[in-house]
Design an enzyme around this catalytic site. Sequence first.
Site, PDB file in Angstrom:
ATOM      1  N   ASP A 108       0.808  -1.222   0.000  1.00  0.00           N
ATOM      2  CA  ASP A 108       0.000   0.000   0.000  1.00  0.00           C
ATOM      3  C   ASP A 108       0.839   1.269   0.000  1.00  0.00           C
ATOM      4  O   ASP A 108       0.375   2.328   0.410  1.00  0.00           O
ATOM      5  CB  ASP A 108      -0.941   0.011   1.211  1.00  0.00           C
ATOM      6  CG  ASP A 108      -0.200  -0.124   2.530  1.00  0.00           C
ATOM      7  OD1 ASP A 108       1.050  -0.162   2.517  1.00  0.00           O
ATOM      8  OD2 ASP A 108      -0.868  -0.178   3.580  1.00  0.00           O
ATOM      9  N   LYS A 156       1.977  20.903   8.602  1.00  0.00           N
ATOM     10  CA  LYS A 156       2.469  19.530   8.439  1.00  0.00           C
ATOM     11  C   LYS A 156       3.971  19.454   8.148  1.00  0.00           C
ATOM     12  O   LYS A 156       4.392  18.950   7.105  1.00  0.00           O
ATOM     13  CB  LYS A 156       1.683  18.820   7.337  1.00  0.00           C
ATOM     14  CG  LYS A 156       0.198  18.685   7.626  1.00  0.00           C
ATOM     15  CD  LYS A 156      -0.531  17.927   6.529  1.00  0.00           C
ATOM     16  CE  LYS A 156      -2.014  17.795   6.839  1.00  0.00           C
ATOM     17  NZ  LYS A 156      -2.753  17.078   5.797  1.00  0.00           N
TER      18      LYS A 156
END
Length: 231
Positions: A108, A156
Amino acid sequence: MKAVILAGGLGKRLRPITNAIPKPLIPICGKPIIIWQIEWLKKYGVNEFVICAGYLREKVIEALGNGSKLGVRIGYVIEDTPLGTGGAVKNAEPFLKGEEGFFVINGDILTNLNPLKLKEVMLPTVLGAIAVTPLRSPYGIVSFDSNDYIKSFTEKPILRDFWINAGVYYFKPGVFEYLPSKGDLETTTLPLLAKRSLLKAVKYTNIMWKSVDTHKDLDEAEKLLKEFSLS
């Protein structure tokens, strides 16, 4: 060179998409995650793949076949019940035990890191190497002074003092002695190898890396692929 792709997960956090499509086949910028991975590794000389498939495995096999359309060779190891990441690699032992070494990739992730650096750090005294990359905060950071006046906002940021497991590994066949029949690499094999000083870390910075676990990750992955001109 060979690589194992761990593609047997249920993808629960990506439902309802994964009710009908296994996570490795979810398209990002019009191309399934697992094809992004195969094409990335092929650039570095990996031409044989072992796909550890479980959930909706027939769709993975139908999509990839024997790999000839992608210019590689693909074989499959089937999990009738979930074995975990460690159990999945253990299940693939018959395909790998004769190799000098092999890559293992979480099914993934999307990245452009150079996996050959993992192979380069292998010493006679170690059994594996892990790609690590700086942790990006999932939240914005607020800075303030000693009087609690706000000084700045950083959206972030990359936390360069903290490193995360990037889900890309290189192992020697000796690792099979440390793999569980059922269980995850992260909680069984890797801590044991680390305790015995059998595991190396390879730091990667300024790379594209994204794990696709949630619906929000799908949009972020597309943005990153475009940002790095990979789409």
